[in-house]
Write an enzyme that holds these catalytic residues in place. Structure first.
Site, short mmCIF file in Angstrom:
data_model
loop_
_atom_site.label_atom_id
_atom_site.label_comp_id
_atom_site.label_asym_id
_atom_site.label_seq_id
_atom_site.Cartn_x
_atom_site.Cartn_y
_atom_site.Cartn_z
N GLY A 149 0.99 -1.21 0.01
CA GLY A 149 0.06 -0.02 0.19
C GLY A 149 0.90 1.50 -0.01
O GLY A 149 2.07 1.32 0.13
N HIS A 165 -0.90 8.09 11.01
CA HIS A 165 -1.46 7.19 12.10
C HIS A 165 -1.16 8.28 13.26
O HIS A 165 0.07 8.87 13.30
CB HIS A 165 -0.69 5.79 12.66
N ILE A 189 -6.68 -0.46 5.64
CA ILE A 189 -6.17 -1.95 5.79
C ILE A 189 -4.83 -2.13 5.13
O ILE A 189 -4.92 -1.77 4.00
CB ILE A 189 -7.13 -2.93 5.67
N GLY A 190 -3.88 -2.59 5.65
CA GLY A 190 -2.77 -2.64 4.99
C GLY A 190 -1.97 -3.90 5.76
O GLY A 190 -1.69 -3.96 7.00
N GLY A 225 -2.18 -4.74 9.72
CA GLY A 225 -3.44 -4.69 9.90
C GLY A 225 -4.45 -3.70 9.48
O GLY A 225 -4.37 -3.28 8.59
N PHE A 226 -5.11 -3.18 10.74
CA PHE A 226 -6.02 -2.22 10.31
C PHE A 226 -5.81 -0.80 11.21
O PHE A 226 -5.20 -0.95 12.21
CB PHE A 226 -7.45 -2.56 10.37
N CYS A 278 -3.48 6.72 1.17
CA CYS A 278 -3.61 5.13 0.54
C CYS A 278 -3.48 5.42 -0.97
O CYS A 278 -4.00 4.55 -1.79
CB CYS A 278 -5.07 4.56 0.88
#
Length: 231
Positions: free
Chosen positions: A108, A113, A174-175, A186-187, A204
């Protein structure tokens, strides 16, 4: 999406049947203390599960310090808010970003975050669940859709786009990565807080995407612990 950041909250679960979808356990939240710490923890757990297939699966739940991550791709255009290729002001063209950037071993493009976002990193042995990565991705999406439904948020998938959406607004990314059929990364579910850090990138790699959160969709106050408690 999604880097490995923060200390782990390792959670045990029962071993699934060979071709059943895994069922994640009840959740506990860990506060962040650095990107490299969780990376080391994940690698250690992956190595242990590779060597001993009887080990139970785990779930790491985290809330991160502000960071950007990008996956295994030579295309770094998603690091620019305009979607153009960044000038060479650094190895990854990250000088314009307000927070640190980490290149990680997931699939991705770039994402953000930070506080207000619930991160989940399942460490699951897919050899017990049919060895089907696409099925695993759809399972993660459904997990989040079901979670959001508990808060009366009508989330859904969008054709050809991995992640979870509320109409045309993206609420979860999600990656994932897989090594020897053991999952990592994960997510990321947007629960609350300031989303303006997404404005510095093409989240993304999707141009003109709108980013939303549980708080924005409901006009109610949430904490990341709230999302964790119902995951």
């Amino acid at each position: 999406m999604n880097g490995g950041i923060g200390r782990d909250a390792a959670l045990s679960r029962k071993r699934p049947s060979r071709r059943s979808a895994p069922t994640l356990p009840q959740c506990a939240l860990a506060r962040p203390n650095g990107v490299r710490t969780c990376t080391r923890t994940c690698r250690k757990n992956l190595l242990r599960k590779r060597e001993d297939a009887s080990l139970e699966d785990q779930l790491l739940l985290l809330e991160h310090e502000p960071v950007y991550t990008i996956g295994r791709t030579p295309d770094r255009s998603s690091l620019s808010a305009t979607g153009s290729r960044p000038s060479r002001d650094g190895e990854l063209g990250s000088a314009h970003l307000p927070h640190p950037l980490f290149s990680i071993n997931r699939g991705g493009q770039a994402t953000y975050h930070g506080p207000g976002q619930l991160m989940g990193y399942p460490i699951i042995d897919l050899r017990r669940c049919g060895q089907d990565l696409h099925k695993y991705l759809r399972w993660l999406e459904q997990l989040l859709i079901d979670l959001l439904a508990r808060y009366d948020i009508a989330a859904q998938r969008r054709e050809s786009l991995t992640g979870v959406w509320v109409e045309n607004r993206k609420i979860a990314s999600i990656g994932v990565g897989v090594r020897h059929w053991i999952t990592m990364h994960g997510f990321a579910l947007n629960v609350c807080g300031d989303l303006s850090s997404f404005d510095h990138i093409v989240p993304c790699g999707i141009n003109n995407v709108a980013i939303t959160s549980m708080e924005k969709e409901t006009n109610k106050s949430f904490t990341v612990a709230d999302g964790c408690a119902n995951a």
